[in-house]
Scaffold this motif. Sequence first.
Motif, short mmCIF file in Angstrom:
data_model
loop_
_atom_site.label_atom_id
_atom_site.label_comp_id
_atom_site.label_asym_id
_atom_site.label_seq_id
_atom_site.Cartn_x
_atom_site.Cartn_y
_atom_site.Cartn_z
N SER A 36 -11.35 13.71 66.68
CA SER A 36 -12.65 13.12 67.02
C SER A 36 -12.64 11.61 66.77
N ILE A 85 -15.35 19.16 67.52
CA ILE A 85 -14.91 17.89 68.10
C ILE A 85 -15.93 17.36 69.09
N LEU A 140 -18.19 13.90 68.71
CA LEU A 140 -18.09 12.78 69.63
C LEU A 140 -19.46 12.24 70.01
#
Length: 264
Positions: free
Chosen positions: A49, A132, A136
Amino acid sequence: MFFVLPTVLAVASGFVADRGGFTGENLAVLKNPAIIGSFAASVWVSLVSGILGAVIGAIVAWALSGLPNNSALRRVVNAASSALSQFGGVMLAFAFIATIGMQGMLTVLLRDSIGLDLYAHGVWLYQPVGLILPYLYFQVPLMAIIFLPAVDSLRPGWAEAVSTLGGSRWHYWTRVAIPVLAPTFLGAFVLLFANAFSSYSTAAGLISQGSGIVPLQIGAALKGETGASQPATAGVLALVMILSMTVAVLAYTRLMKRAARWRS
């Protein structure tokens, strides 16, 4: 004291024996395969990430730098980035569950309209790999905010000076732009890594079963749903996380000091 005292108490609990008194035996929990696995998962999720957030955020910052400072689009994106960089926790987890969860709007729409099943290969959203994408959501805006001043610090005269001395665009990027931007980029990546590594609320909202990452392991050790809480285990894990965060913050501070000399 509001920050220091709870930190000291949390770490100190990792060195207290069951019957009281100081002990170092609690450190043996770090040999537990489940704990090792949670650290590996935390590092992996934070790295992925962090890298994706740094690259995408840098592209966003570079695109914004081409707009005038008083541009409406630039101001809107800056304002949105400031808000979204702080948007996390249960609200963010719910947003993703409602959108791309197993029965989320987009999941059902894709499955019923074109036969695309987002969960054909497993329930990925409710596992560490599923963190992830939500991470983000706040990593990219944070990177854009941090990296934009560095991109703005590239002076047009530098490219002209390179050209005057017979250099090409390649020379400008490899000898001037990248060396100037690299400390800020690396420092921002370290910050994104630390941000993901210490994130708890979003993961707790998505992963209700199991403790795939370190913050959830600490939460599970403190809650003790069956009445068998393990404050010593939580204290040891907290110590490792604090040490990791300290290293990350020191690295970030050093890199940002190096980058600041180009903005003076």
